[in-house]
Design an enzyme around this catalytic site. Sequence first.
Site, short mmCIF file in Angstrom:
data_model
loop_
_atom_site.label_atom_id
_atom_site.label_comp_id
_atom_site.label_asym_id
_atom_site.label_seq_id
_atom_site.Cartn_x
_atom_site.Cartn_y
_atom_site.Cartn_z
N SER A 57 0.84 -1.19 0.00
CA SER A 57 0.00 0.00 0.00
C SER A 57 0.87 1.24 0.00
CB SER A 57 -0.91 0.02 1.24
OG SER A 57 -0.11 0.16 2.42
N ASP A 94 -0.91 -1.24 -4.18
CA ASP A 94 -2.31 -1.34 -3.79
C ASP A 94 -2.85 0.05 -3.48
OD1 ASP A 94 -4.71 -2.55 -3.08
OD2 ASP A 94 -4.08 -2.94 -1.01
N GLY A 191 -10.70 -3.60 6.20
CA GLY A 191 -10.57 -3.64 7.65
C GLY A 191 -11.14 -4.89 8.29
N HIS A 226 -11.40 -6.54 -3.62
CA HIS A 226 -10.67 -5.97 -2.50
C HIS A 226 -11.40 -6.29 -1.20
CE1 HIS A 226 -7.74 -3.03 -4.41
NE2 HIS A 226 -8.34 -3.61 -5.44
N GLY A 227 -10.74 -6.05 -0.07
CA GLY A 227 -11.40 -6.20 1.22
C GLY A 227 -11.95 -7.59 1.46
N ALA A 228 -11.16 -8.62 1.11
CA ALA A 228 -11.69 -9.99 1.13
C ALA A 228 -11.12 -10.85 2.25
CB ALA A 228 -11.44 -10.65 -0.23
N ASN A 269 -7.77 -9.87 -2.78
CA ASN A 269 -6.88 -9.16 -1.86
C ASN A 269 -7.13 -9.56 -0.41
OD1 ASN A 269 -6.38 -7.82 -4.26
ND2 ASN A 269 -6.48 -5.78 -3.36
N ASP A 271 -5.52 -8.72 3.38
CA ASP A 271 -4.59 -7.95 4.20
C ASP A 271 -4.89 -8.14 5.68
OD1 ASP A 271 -2.85 -6.13 5.31
OD2 ASP A 271 -3.64 -4.37 4.31
N SER A 272 -6.12 -7.86 6.09
CA SER A 272 -6.46 -7.89 7.53
C SER A 272 -6.22 -9.25 8.16
CB SER A 272 -7.93 -7.48 7.74
OG SER A 272 -8.11 -6.12 7.40
#
Length: 324
Positions: A57, A94, A191, A226-228, A269, A271-272
């Site tokens: 990011s 990203d 998040g 995204h946000g997956a 994607n 990340d969290s």
Amino acid sequence: MNVSYKDLGLVNTREMFQKAMEGKYAIPAYNFNNLEQLQAIIQACVETKSPVILQVSKGAREYANATMLRYMALGATKLAEELGYNIPIALHLDHGDSFEICKSCVDSGFSSVMIDGSHLSFEENIELTKKVVEYAHQFDVTVEGELGVLAGIEDDVVAEKSHYTDPAQVEEFVSKTKVDSLAISIGTSHGAYKFKVKPGESVPPLRFDILEEVERRLPGFPIVLHGASSVMPEYVELINKYGGNLEGAVGVPEDQLRKAATSAVCKINIDSDGRLAFTAKVREFLWNNPKEFDPRKYLKPARNALVEMYKHKNINVLGSANRA
């Protein structure tokens, strides 16, 4: 001086996505911020023989330093070779939010960049995305655009509400910008607090009707989610058990992601989940070993947990294992 990603042993995402769409799986796009996360991603993907996209990011790039990141990427490709399997590795920006940061990443060895103009008007988004594509394609760097807005908070990306992608706009956007892939909004979010659900309630399903209409309008075109992160409960529970406070954290069910991975969605994607697994094991170790102060002692179990979590995602969620 410009640096080519090819000199770092990296690949762009074009062939990755083509194979993923043909094989009905998704390429893992894992964000990293430090050495241990990067080691875990490479080890897990080599052990499962999975292609991978290393995501950075804007905030992570500032945190790690652009020059350091270039050599970390080179180290990642060499580590994969040393571990015994030369997997395809892409280095991806990203949520780049300006032409300048995308250009800087292209110039410093990234093989793929995302320009996120989703906060702009449709026309302004097209204009900015097209400008990035025209620059990046000179160096065979692939570009991801975005239509629709994901709610949530992650690094510099903040939005209170989601705005679903309008399928009626996708053909014009792709045609005018010449992007290589398109991130869409179908109900995922950034998040660890992706949905507000009461105890006993189910997470609302993703809008597969929007995805299907986008697929119909853009046949054979790579789509990105995204946000997956699934916000895996075992890590949330560990964090809370050892002094954390993540009450109400909930993510996208893995069965919905598996379904998405069999469609035109060829990049997912995550990340969290990496942040949660890492933090959970650090908290657990320090809680149980209050006299320890050697970072290697508490970072090693965190790294080991990440390896197992990423292997699980590749095998059971994304379907990318044995695809390298």
